[in-house]
Motif scaffolding. Structure first.
Motif, PDB file in Angstrom:
ATOM      1  N   THR A 126       0.784  -1.215   0.128  1.00  0.00           N
ATOM      2  CA  THR A 126       0.041  -0.073  -0.030  1.00  0.00           C
ATOM      3  C   THR A 126       0.687   1.154  -0.047  1.00  0.00           C
ATOM      4  O   THR A 126       0.344   2.286  -0.149  1.00  0.00           O
ATOM      5  CB  THR A 126      -0.955   0.139   1.138  1.00  0.00           C
ATOM      6  N   ASP A 127       2.096   1.056  -0.038  1.00  0.00           N
ATOM      7  CA  ASP A 127       2.863   2.319  -0.049  1.00  0.00           C
ATOM      8  C   ASP A 127       3.482   2.575  -1.227  1.00  0.00           C
ATOM      9  O   ASP A 127       4.080   3.621  -1.556  1.00  0.00           O
ATOM     10  CB  ASP A 127       4.331   1.969   0.857  1.00  0.00           C
ATOM     11  N   ASP A 128       2.981   1.924  -2.237  1.00  0.00           N
ATOM     12  CA  ASP A 128       3.476   2.046  -3.838  1.00  0.00           C
ATOM     13  C   ASP A 128       2.759   3.148  -3.949  1.00  0.00           C
ATOM     14  O   ASP A 128       1.590   3.356  -4.111  1.00  0.00           O
ATOM     15  CB  ASP A 128       3.224   0.787  -4.517  1.00  0.00           C
ATOM     16  N   GLU A 129       3.552   4.232  -4.738  1.00  0.00           N
ATOM     17  CA  GLU A 129       3.113   5.469  -5.228  1.00  0.00           C
ATOM     18  C   GLU A 129       2.226   5.391  -6.234  1.00  0.00           C
ATOM     19  O   GLU A 129       1.224   6.273  -6.616  1.00  0.00           O
ATOM     20  CB  GLU A 129       4.144   6.716  -5.354  1.00  0.00           C
ATOM     21  N   ASN A 130       2.529   4.409  -7.236  1.00  0.00           N
ATOM     22  CA  ASN A 130       1.671   4.272  -8.409  1.00  0.00           C
ATOM     23  C   ASN A 130       0.359   3.312  -7.967  1.00  0.00           C
ATOM     24  O   ASN A 130      -0.475   3.309  -8.948  1.00  0.00           O
ATOM     25  CB  ASN A 130       2.470   3.429  -9.362  1.00  0.00           C
ATOM     26  N   LEU A 131       0.024   2.843  -6.964  1.00  0.00           N
ATOM     27  CA  LEU A 131      -1.221   2.234  -6.537  1.00  0.00           C
ATOM     28  C   LEU A 131      -2.307   3.224  -6.482  1.00  0.00           C
ATOM     29  O   LEU A 131      -2.329   4.164  -5.505  1.00  0.00           O
ATOM     30  CB  LEU A 131      -1.078   1.457  -5.340  1.00  0.00           C
ATOM     31  N   MET A 156      -7.673   0.414   0.476  1.00  0.00           N
ATOM     32  CA  MET A 156      -6.710  -0.007   1.267  1.00  0.00           C
ATOM     33  C   MET A 156      -5.232   1.105   0.885  1.00  0.00           C
ATOM     34  O   MET A 156      -4.207   1.149   1.460  1.00  0.00           O
ATOM     35  CB  MET A 156      -6.193  -1.285   1.315  1.00  0.00           C
ATOM     36  N   SER A 157      -5.411   1.592  -0.313  1.00  0.00           N
ATOM     37  CA  SER A 157      -4.525   2.507  -0.634  1.00  0.00           C
ATOM     38  C   SER A 157      -4.543   4.026   0.092  1.00  0.00           C
ATOM     39  O   SER A 157      -5.307   4.060   0.753  1.00  0.00           O
ATOM     40  CB  SER A 157      -4.506   2.867  -2.247  1.00  0.00           C
ATOM     41  N   GLU A 158      -3.401   4.920  -0.472  1.00  0.00           N
ATOM     42  CA  GLU A 158      -3.689   6.124   0.188  1.00  0.00           C
ATOM     43  C   GLU A 158      -4.625   7.263  -0.115  1.00  0.00           C
ATOM     44  O   GLU A 158      -4.624   8.179  -0.026  1.00  0.00           O
ATOM     45  CB  GLU A 158      -2.202   6.753   0.457  1.00  0.00           C
ATOM     46  N   ASN A 159      -5.421   6.638  -1.156  1.00  0.00           N
ATOM     47  CA  ASN A 159      -6.207   7.490  -2.073  1.00  0.00           C
ATOM     48  C   ASN A 159      -7.761   7.689  -1.819  1.00  0.00           C
ATOM     49  O   ASN A 159      -8.567   8.679  -2.203  1.00  0.00           O
ATOM     50  CB  ASN A 159      -6.079   7.106  -3.631  1.00  0.00           C
ATOM     51  N   GLY A 160      -8.120   6.814  -0.796  1.00  0.00           N
ATOM     52  CA  GLY A 160      -9.455   6.965  -0.365  1.00  0.00           C
ATOM     53  C   GLY A 160     -10.813   6.516  -1.192  1.00  0.00           C
ATOM     54  O   GLY A 160     -11.607   7.051  -0.988  1.00  0.00           O
ATOM     55  N   ASN A 161     -10.418   5.873  -2.215  1.00  0.00           N
ATOM     56  CA  ASN A 161     -11.640   5.575  -3.079  1.00  0.00           C
ATOM     57  C   ASN A 161     -12.569   4.528  -2.451  1.00  0.00           C
ATOM     58  O   ASN A 161     -12.471   3.325  -3.127  1.00  0.00           O
ATOM     59  CB  ASN A 161     -11.109   5.050  -4.489  1.00  0.00           C
ATOM     60  N   ASN A 162     -13.073   4.573  -1.248  1.00  0.00           N
ATOM     61  CA  ASN A 162     -14.115   3.866  -0.986  1.00  0.00           C
ATOM     62  C   ASN A 162     -15.488   3.872  -1.589  1.00  0.00           C
ATOM     63  O   ASN A 162     -15.876   4.771  -2.369  1.00  0.00           O
ATOM     64  CB  ASN A 162     -14.538   4.326   0.685  1.00  0.00           C
TER      65      ASN A 162
END
Length: 265
Positions: A165-170, A188-194
Motif C-alpha cells: 500500500t506504500d507504492d506511489e503508483n497504486l 486500502m491505498s492512500e487515495n481513499g476510493n471507498n
C-alpha cells in the motif's frame, strides 16, 4: 465508487476472480461511458469482462465498440484465478492469467479520455445515464487493484500474493476484509476510493495473501518474489538455458524451483 480512476496513460488493473456460471456475461471491473445519441453506440473507458461472444477479455474503448483494443483468453470457471490487464501507452495491451502472459496485442494508442461514469467492481453499465448496472459478476472477487503504470512481469507475479500500500503508483486496492458491518468497501491505498456495497455478500473462501515482512537477501540479476514454507523465491532477470540457470542458482546457494501446488504458485 463514483467518477474516479480515469486512466489517460499507461495503467494496470486486476485481482483474484472466481466465476461460477458459464452461461451469463460477467464484468469484473469497469469504468466506461455509453452513449446512443450517435448513429452507432459510443463507448469510452476500460473493463475486464467475460463475454459469451468474445471470451474473457481486457478492453479499451474510445469510440465505437468495433474500434476497441482488446486481448482475450479462454475463461476459467469454478476455481480461483488471478487476472491482470496491463496497458503500455503507445506500445501494447497485455493480459496475464495466474501471472502468465496469455495474450498481447501491439498498439500505437496513447491513452483513454476521461469519462463521467462510475468505477465499478463486479458490473458495468450499458445505459447513457450510468445506471442501472448490468453484467454483474456471478461468483467472487478479491484483492482488486489498479495502478497508474504498466506493471512488469515480475510486478504482476508479486501482485498475486502481496500488494504494498506504500507504492506511489497504486491508485486503488480493495481486499474486502472490512466485513459487511462496515457498510462500504474500503480502499486500502492512500487515495481513499471507498465504495458503496450493492447486493454483495462476504466470504472467507478466498486466496491467501502472503506479504512476508521478513528480511531477505538481495541477489544481483534476480528479483525477490515472496516466501513459502521457509523458502525464498526469486525470478531471474535474464533468459538462459535450464543447465545455465541451474548452475547460477547453485552458485547463489539455491536451486531451480519446480512449482508443485497452487499455494506455492
Amino acid at each position: 465508487l463514483g467518477d474516479n480512476l480515469d486512466q489517460t496513460g499507461s495503467f494496470s488493473i486486476g485481482g483474484w476472480v472466481y466465476l461460477d456460471c458459464e452461461s451469463t456475461n460477467n464484468t469484473i471491473i469497469s469504468k466506461r461511458s455509453f452513449s446512443d445519441e450517435n448513429p452507432q453506440d459510443i463507448y469510452k473507458g476500460y473493463e475486464i469482462s467475460y463475454d459469451l461472444t468474445w471470451g474473457f477479455h481486457f478492453v479499451l474503448t474510445n469510440g465505437s465498440w468495433w474500434d476497441r483494443i482488446a486481448v482475450s483468453t479462454t475463461p476459467i470457471f469454478n476455481e480461483w484465478f488471478h487476472v491482470m490487464g496491463v496497458f503500455s501507452s503507445g506500445q501494447s495491451l497485455k493480459l496475464y492469467i495466474n501471472g502468465i502472459l496469455v495474450n498481447e496485442t501491439l498498439t500505437d494508442f496513447s491513452g483513454l479520455e476521461d469519462n463521467e461514469f462510475p468505477f465499478i467492481i463486479g458490473a458495468h453499465t450499458n445505459f447513457a445515464s450510468g445506471q442501472p448496472t448490468s453484467w454483474s459478476t456471478s461468483g467472487m472477487l478479491d484483492e482488486i487493484s489498479i495502478w497508474d503504470k504498466d506493471l512488469s512481469y515480475e510486478e504482476v507475479q508479486i501482485s498475486m500474493s502481496c500488494i504494498s500500500t506504500d507504492d506511489e503508483n497504486l491508485q486503488g486496492y480493495w481486499n474486502f476484509e472490512e466485513g459487511p458491518d462496515e457498510g462500504q468497501v474500503l480502499d486500502m491505498s492512500e487515495n481513499g476510493n471507498n465504495g458503496t456495497i450493492n447486493g454483495a455478500t462476504y466470504s472467507d473462501d478466498v486466496p491467501e495473501q502472503n506479504c512476508n515482512s521478513c528480511e531477505y537477501e538481495e541477489i544481483d540479476g534476480f528479483t525477490y518474489l515472496n516466501s513459502f514454507e521457509d523458502s525464498h523465491y526469486y525470478i531471474s532477470e535474464n533468459l538462459m538455458s535450464w543447465s545455465e540457470a541451474s548452475v547460477l542458482c547453485q552458485n547463489n546457494g539455491g536451486e531451480l524451483a519446480v512449482i508443485e501446488s497452487s499455494q506455492e504458485n
